[in-house]
Design a protein around this motif. Sequence first.
Motif, PDB file in Angstrom:
ATOM      1  N   VAL A 160       0.836  -1.204   0.000  1.00  0.00           N
ATOM      2  CA  VAL A 160       0.000   0.000   0.000  1.00  0.00           C
ATOM      3  C   VAL A 160       0.867   1.248   0.000  1.00  0.00           C
ATOM      4  O   VAL A 160       0.610   2.221  -0.720  1.00  0.00           O
ATOM      5  CB  VAL A 160      -0.949  -0.005   1.219  1.00  0.00           C
ATOM      6  CG1 VAL A 160      -1.626   1.361   1.386  1.00  0.00           C
ATOM      7  CG2 VAL A 160      -1.998  -1.091   1.071  1.00  0.00           C
ATOM      8  N   LEU A 161       1.920   1.246   0.806  1.00  0.00           N
ATOM      9  CA  LEU A 161       2.828   2.390   0.872  1.00  0.00           C
ATOM     10  C   LEU A 161       3.461   2.666  -0.489  1.00  0.00           C
ATOM     11  O   LEU A 161       3.487   3.809  -0.954  1.00  0.00           O
ATOM     12  CB  LEU A 161       3.909   2.136   1.919  1.00  0.00           C
ATOM     13  CG  LEU A 161       5.051   3.160   1.960  1.00  0.00           C
ATOM     14  CD1 LEU A 161       4.530   4.521   2.392  1.00  0.00           C
ATOM     15  CD2 LEU A 161       6.164   2.693   2.873  1.00  0.00           C
ATOM     16  N   LEU A 162       3.985   1.625  -1.141  1.00  0.00           N
ATOM     17  CA  LEU A 162       4.640   1.813  -2.434  1.00  0.00           C
ATOM     18  C   LEU A 162       3.660   2.306  -3.487  1.00  0.00           C
ATOM     19  O   LEU A 162       3.996   3.158  -4.318  1.00  0.00           O
ATOM     20  CB  LEU A 162       5.299   0.508  -2.882  1.00  0.00           C
ATOM     21  CG  LEU A 162       6.464  -0.001  -2.030  1.00  0.00           C
ATOM     22  CD1 LEU A 162       7.073  -1.247  -2.664  1.00  0.00           C
ATOM     23  CD2 LEU A 162       7.526   1.079  -1.838  1.00  0.00           C
ATOM     24  N   LEU A 163       2.438   1.801  -3.454  1.00  0.00           N
ATOM     25  CA  LEU A 163       1.423   2.262  -4.405  1.00  0.00           C
ATOM     26  C   LEU A 163       1.099   3.736  -4.183  1.00  0.00           C
ATOM     27  O   LEU A 163       0.926   4.495  -5.139  1.00  0.00           O
ATOM     28  CB  LEU A 163       0.156   1.411  -4.269  1.00  0.00           C
ATOM     29  CG  LEU A 163       0.236  -0.008  -4.834  1.00  0.00           C
ATOM     30  CD1 LEU A 163      -0.984  -0.808  -4.404  1.00  0.00           C
ATOM     31  CD2 LEU A 163       0.351   0.019  -6.355  1.00  0.00           C
ATOM     32  N   ASP A 164       0.994   4.130  -2.921  1.00  0.00           N
ATOM     33  CA  ASP A 164       0.697   5.533  -2.638  1.00  0.00           C
ATOM     34  C   ASP A 164       1.842   6.431  -3.080  1.00  0.00           C
ATOM     35  O   ASP A 164       1.623   7.493  -3.665  1.00  0.00           O
ATOM     36  CB  ASP A 164       0.426   5.721  -1.145  1.00  0.00           C
ATOM     37  CG  ASP A 164       0.072   7.165  -0.838  1.00  0.00           C
ATOM     38  OD1 ASP A 164      -0.973   7.635  -1.325  1.00  0.00           O
ATOM     39  OD2 ASP A 164       0.859   7.829  -0.152  1.00  0.00           O
TER      40      ASP A 164
END
Length: 249
Positions: A160-164
């Motif tokens: 989720v962090l990398l996508l954001d």
Amino acid sequence: MAAVYAPDGDGLDDRVPFLARLEREDRVSLLGLGRELSFAPRTPLLRQDEPSAYVLLIAGGWTKVTTSAPNGYEALHALRGPGDIVGESAALTGRPRSATVTALSPVQAVVVGHEKFRAFLAGSARVSLALLALTADRTRAADRRSLEFAAMTVRERFAVLLLDLAHTHGGRTDEGIELDIPLSKQELAGAVGASREMVQRLLKDLRERGIVLTGRRAMVIVRPDALRRIARAQDSVRPVVRHEAPFSP
């Protein structure tokens, strides 16, 4: 004059920075109270637990907001960029700084002393309400984020962090989406509540599967679709770190 900011449907607009919430005349007046300062990358703008005498309004560049535990673990709470305000909590409460703010890139900011800042708020209900709304949005978003992340594994939180970051700080290249914010493995770990060793293992697995490419303080996301599958496609998840909406002085 029409307002430059209006909340979205769910009221979780923690991505909208302080200056973008103000009318132009209020923004110009507030910036006129201070003086400009420049900070080199990796330079602290504010330090956790230190006494406070001023707030900073970020005009350019990016910073990270972190807190450190007694055992040395550092949690990354947010990225603050153009248009945002840092140090306002200590200015209003008179307490020591609650977090450290560090430049990730060259940063230009306007420093305003506490007395001038509080006097400005006292004379403008409009600006005071904008600051209150910002605080409320940040608190609600953090609460929601904590609840959602508690139900996810570290692997899912990291995806989720990398996508954001890809959405907010990514640029298209021939290889994929390159992140233009220089976060270390320790900082990535602090954003998802994991150890540096865990993040290293996760990155190794993602590299071996051709999902990301990594270099020294650089990362390219080659297969965001694979990250979305890992993240269980939780579209409702709020980001751990955030991108600021643009503003104009």
